[in-house]
Design a protein around this motif. Structure first.
Motif, PDB file in Angstrom:
ATOM      1  N   ALA A 141       0.837  -1.200   0.000  1.00 45.23           N
ATOM      2  CA  ALA A 141       0.000   0.000   0.000  1.00 45.23           C
ATOM      3  C   ALA A 141       0.872   1.250   0.000  1.00 45.23           C
ATOM      4  O   ALA A 141       0.598   2.226  -0.719  1.00 45.23           O
ATOM      5  CB  ALA A 141      -0.919  -0.009   1.220  1.00 45.23           C
ATOM      6  N   GLU A 142       1.942   1.228   0.807  1.00 47.81           N
ATOM      7  CA  GLU A 142       2.823   2.400   0.846  1.00 47.81           C
ATOM      8  C   GLU A 142       3.516   2.607  -0.478  1.00 47.81           C
ATOM      9  O   GLU A 142       3.650   3.736  -0.963  1.00 47.81           O
ATOM     10  CB  GLU A 142       3.848   2.230   1.971  1.00 47.81           C
ATOM     11  CG  GLU A 142       3.263   2.519   3.320  1.00 47.81           C
ATOM     12  CD  GLU A 142       4.238   2.202   4.431  1.00 47.81           C
ATOM     13  OE1 GLU A 142       5.399   1.826   4.140  1.00 47.81           O
ATOM     14  OE2 GLU A 142       3.844   2.323   5.595  1.00 47.81           O
ATOM     15  N   LYS A 143       3.943   1.500  -1.121  1.00 43.14           N
ATOM     16  CA  LYS A 143       4.568   1.612  -2.434  1.00 43.14           C
ATOM     17  C   LYS A 143       3.613   2.226  -3.440  1.00 43.14           C
ATOM     18  O   LYS A 143       3.978   3.126  -4.211  1.00 43.14           O
ATOM     19  CB  LYS A 143       4.994   0.214  -2.930  1.00 43.14           C
ATOM     20  CG  LYS A 143       6.359  -0.203  -2.487  1.00 43.14           C
ATOM     21  CD  LYS A 143       6.549  -1.691  -2.487  1.00 43.14           C
ATOM     22  CE  LYS A 143       6.706  -2.294  -3.843  1.00 43.14           C
ATOM     23  NZ  LYS A 143       7.071  -3.720  -3.737  1.00 43.14           N
ATOM     24  N   ALA A 144       2.375   1.740  -3.425  1.00 47.17           N
ATOM     25  CA  ALA A 144       1.391   2.264  -4.370  1.00 47.17           C
ATOM     26  C   ALA A 144       1.159   3.751  -4.132  1.00 47.17           C
ATOM     27  O   ALA A 144       1.068   4.544  -5.078  1.00 47.17           O
ATOM     28  CB  ALA A 144       0.077   1.492  -4.236  1.00 47.17           C
ATOM     29  N   GLU A 145       1.100   4.124  -2.833  1.00 45.73           N
ATOM     30  CA  GLU A 145       0.882   5.533  -2.493  1.00 45.73           C
ATOM     31  C   GLU A 145       2.028   6.404  -2.986  1.00 45.73           C
ATOM     32  O   GLU A 145       1.830   7.480  -3.567  1.00 45.73           O
ATOM     33  CB  GLU A 145       0.755   5.617  -0.976  1.00 45.73           C
ATOM     34  CG  GLU A 145       0.059   6.826  -0.451  1.00 45.73           C
ATOM     35  CD  GLU A 145       0.218   6.858   1.058  1.00 45.73           C
ATOM     36  OE1 GLU A 145      -0.069   5.826   1.701  1.00 45.73           O
ATOM     37  OE2 GLU A 145       0.643   7.903   1.574  1.00 45.73           O
ATOM     38  N   MET A 146       3.251   5.903  -2.778  1.00 48.06           N
ATOM     39  CA  MET A 146       4.431   6.660  -3.207  1.00 48.06           C
ATOM     40  C   MET A 146       4.445   6.844  -4.715  1.00 48.06           C
ATOM     41  O   MET A 146       4.752   7.932  -5.228  1.00 48.06           O
ATOM     42  CB  MET A 146       5.707   5.911  -2.791  1.00 48.06           C
ATOM     43  CG  MET A 146       6.032   6.025  -1.355  1.00 48.06           C
ATOM     44  SD  MET A 146       6.543   7.697  -0.979  1.00 48.06           S
ATOM     45  CE  MET A 146       5.613   7.976   0.483  1.00 48.06           C
ATOM     46  N   ARG A 147       4.109   5.783  -5.422  1.00 48.03           N
ATOM     47  CA  ARG A 147       4.130   5.866  -6.887  1.00 48.03           C
ATOM     48  C   ARG A 147       3.074   6.847  -7.376  1.00 48.03           C
ATOM     49  O   ARG A 147       3.331   7.645  -8.291  1.00 48.03           O
ATOM     50  CB  ARG A 147       3.886   4.489  -7.491  1.00 48.03           C
ATOM     51  CG  ARG A 147       5.082   3.586  -7.389  1.00 48.03           C
ATOM     52  CD  ARG A 147       4.729   2.163  -7.723  1.00 48.03           C
ATOM     53  NE  ARG A 147       5.834   1.277  -7.441  1.00 48.03           N
ATOM     54  CZ  ARG A 147       5.721  -0.022  -7.246  1.00 48.03           C
ATOM     55  NH1 ARG A 147       4.537  -0.599  -7.289  1.00 48.03           N
ATOM     56  NH2 ARG A 147       6.785  -0.758  -7.006  1.00 48.03           N
ATOM     57  N   GLN A 148       1.913   6.786  -6.757  1.00 48.54           N
ATOM     58  CA  GLN A 148       0.855   7.713  -7.163  1.00 48.54           C
ATOM     59  C   GLN A 148       1.267   9.152  -6.899  1.00 48.54           C
ATOM     60  O   GLN A 148       1.058  10.051  -7.724  1.00 48.54           O
ATOM     61  CB  GLN A 148      -0.427   7.359  -6.394  1.00 48.54           C
ATOM     62  CG  GLN A 148      -1.667   8.074  -6.868  1.00 48.54           C
ATOM     63  CD  GLN A 148      -1.996   7.746  -8.295  1.00 48.54           C
ATOM     64  OE1 GLN A 148      -1.852   6.604  -8.731  1.00 48.54           O
ATOM     65  NE2 GLN A 148      -2.409   8.738  -9.052  1.00 48.54           N
ATOM     66  N   LYS A 149       1.892   9.367  -5.735  1.00 43.82           N
ATOM     67  CA  LYS A 149       2.331  10.721  -5.394  1.00 43.82           C
ATOM     68  C   LYS A 149       3.356  11.227  -6.395  1.00 43.82           C
ATOM     69  O   LYS A 149       3.325  12.391  -6.814  1.00 43.82           O
ATOM     70  CB  LYS A 149       2.982  10.714  -4.002  1.00 43.82           C
ATOM     71  CG  LYS A 149       2.096  11.169  -2.903  1.00 43.82           C
ATOM     72  CD  LYS A 149       2.905  11.417  -1.656  1.00 43.82           C
ATOM     73  CE  LYS A 149       1.991  11.227  -0.465  1.00 43.82           C
ATOM     74  NZ  LYS A 149       2.691  10.971   0.750  1.00 43.82           N
ATOM     75  N   GLN A 150       4.272  10.351  -6.784  1.00 40.94           N
ATOM     76  CA  GLN A 150       5.305  10.773  -7.728  1.00 40.94           C
ATOM     77  C   GLN A 150       4.686  11.199  -9.054  1.00 40.94           C
ATOM     78  O   GLN A 150       5.069  12.212  -9.640  1.00 40.94           O
ATOM     79  CB  GLN A 150       6.296   9.629  -7.962  1.00 40.94           C
ATOM     80  CG  GLN A 150       7.513  10.094  -8.695  1.00 40.94           C
ATOM     81  CD  GLN A 150       8.260   8.976  -9.359  1.00 40.94           C
ATOM     82  OE1 GLN A 150       7.779   7.865  -9.432  1.00 40.94           O
ATOM     83  NE2 GLN A 150       9.419   9.284  -9.873  1.00 40.94           N
ATOM     84  N   LEU A 151       3.671  10.430  -9.510  1.00 36.47           N
ATOM     85  CA  LEU A 151       3.023  10.783 -10.774  1.00 36.47           C
ATOM     86  C   LEU A 151       2.309  12.129 -10.655  1.00 36.47           C
ATOM     87  O   LEU A 151       2.387  12.969 -11.567  1.00 36.47           O
ATOM     88  CB  LEU A 151       2.019   9.691 -11.160  1.00 36.47           C
ATOM     89  CG  LEU A 151       2.628   8.383 -11.627  1.00 36.47           C
ATOM     90  CD1 LEU A 151       1.564   7.328 -11.815  1.00 36.47           C
ATOM     91  CD2 LEU A 151       3.386   8.575 -12.915  1.00 36.47           C
ATOM     92  N   ASP A 152       1.652  12.356  -9.498  1.00 32.56           N
ATOM     93  CA  ASP A 152       0.960  13.630  -9.309  1.00 32.56           C
ATOM     94  C   ASP A 152       1.938  14.790  -9.316  1.00 32.56           C
ATOM     95  O   ASP A 152       1.695  15.844  -9.920  1.00 32.56           O
ATOM     96  CB  ASP A 152       0.195  13.607  -7.976  1.00 32.56           C
ATOM     97  CG  ASP A 152      -1.036  12.745  -8.062  1.00 32.56           C
ATOM     98  OD1 ASP A 152      -1.491  12.270  -7.003  1.00 32.56           O
ATOM     99  OD2 ASP A 152      -1.527  12.558  -9.178  1.00 32.56           O
TER     100      ASP A 152
END
Lengths: 186, 170
Positions: A141-152
């Motif tokens: 979940a944290e990995k997914a959150e980090m990746r989403q944040k990076q894209l944003d």
């Protein structure tokens, strides 16, 4: 009596005519006794005449079955002995209410002693497995959150251009020579 | 023998076998067969069990039933809280298993009732039949047709469909 003699004569007549007749003696037609000529019954001291019985080979089949039994019983007998001795000498557990204030170990939730031993020796407790799964889920979940944040962040910085990313370095302003343009009437 | 379930929790109905009213001097074959079975099978097996338990001695180990805590369900989870989803899913699976066992118990009761009553079961087994119908209808409406890959999300969506249908009917 007369009928018997008639029957005898008829039997003698049919015996003469029939090509498949056996060598009955004429006196013994009614009793069908055969003359003891060359068919002598021999009495041996052993189990009768030894016969060479011709049949297809059963060597391979018997070898296969023998080896099958051997390899199955090689581990089958020790395992069966082990399980029997465990069931006879140790015995299954009995169901009981959980005593007050006591937290049973994770293997004490099983009945058979071998299952308990396997759970005690090799397996982690189900609580630990649950926590391991939850840890994995949290990491993902944290990995997914980090990746989403990076894209944003990428999108924002591209759009607005005021962040440290997507900056293209241009030449230094001080290197520009303004002298050709500094006097208007050149 | 390991203890059976608590007989007071699920009481068997009172026995309805009539008293023996022997009107002939002939021997009762059912009695003969039952005695035969008892002496040839039941008694040796029980004595064997007694011998084995004598060997085992009195140091018995115990096993317990696991009690699980209740955790927030899927409807009480924030969106994106995967840990909450996981716990709710596990709880839903445990509840699914429990519900399956409940249905089996009710089925077993109906079967026992039918066996007891024989051909007059339609008349005498009213309570068990009504319970079974109720329980199986409820199980079907909640868990039926979810399939092998059932999950708490699918069950929730099925509930949503049910509620939408009820709202449309009303």
């Amino acid at each position: 009596m007369v009928g018997m003699s008639v029957l005898r004569t008829v039997a003698a007549f049919t015996a003469r005519l029939n090509p498949l007749k056996q060598p009955y003696l004429s006196t013994n037609l009614l009793s069908r006794a055969v003359a003891r000529s060359e068919q002598v019954v021999v009495r041996h001291g052993s189990h009768g005449k030894r016969m060479f019985i011709i049949k297809p080979t059963d060597f391979y089949d018997r070898r296969f079955l023998h080896l099958l039994k051997y390899y199955i019983l090689l581990t089958g007998i020790p395992v069966a002995a082990l399980v029997t001795s465990v069931n006879v000498f140790i015995g299954e557990a009995e169901l009981a209410e959980v005593p007050e204030g006591y937290e049973p170990e994770h293997w004490e939730y099983y009945k058979h002693p071998i299952t308990r031993w396997i759970a005690r020796t090799f397996y982690d407790s189900p609580v630990k497995d649950y926590e391991k799964m939850m840890a994995l889920i949290q990491i993902e979940a944290e990995k997914a959150e980090m990746r989403q944040k990076q894209l944003d962040v990428r999108r924002h910085m591209r759009e607005k251009g005021d962040g440290p990313w997507f900056q293209i370095k241009t030449l230094d302003k001080g290197l520009i020579d303004h002298s050709p343009k500094s006097s208007p009437d050149n | 023998m390991p203890k059976d379930y608590d007989k007071d929790a699920y009481p068997e109905p009172p026995r309805q076998t009539p008293l023996v009213d022997k009107q002939t001097a002939l021997p009762n074959p059912a009695l003969i067969l039952s005695k035969l079975f008892y002496y040839s099978v039941d008694l040796p097996v029980t004595t064997f069990r007694g011998v084995i338990e004598g060997i085992q001695g009195d140091k018995k180990s115990h096993y317990y039933h696991q009690a699980f805590r209740r955790v927030p369900e899927l409807t009480e989870c924030q969106e994106g809280d995967y840990l909450c989803y996981y716990e709710a899913e596990m709880q839903w699976r445990r509840d699914y298993k429990v519900d399956q066992e409940i249905v089996k118990v009710i089925q077993e009761r109906l079967r026992a009732c039918q066996q007891r009553e024989g051909h007059s079961y339609k008349q005498n087994c009213g309570i068990e039949l009504q319970q079974f119908n109720q329980v199986s209808k409820a199980f079907h409406s909640r868990y039926g047709d979810l399939g092998a890959y059932a999950s708490s999300r699918k069950c929730l969506m099925k509930q949503k469909e049910r509620m939408m249908e009820e709202a449309q009917k009303a």
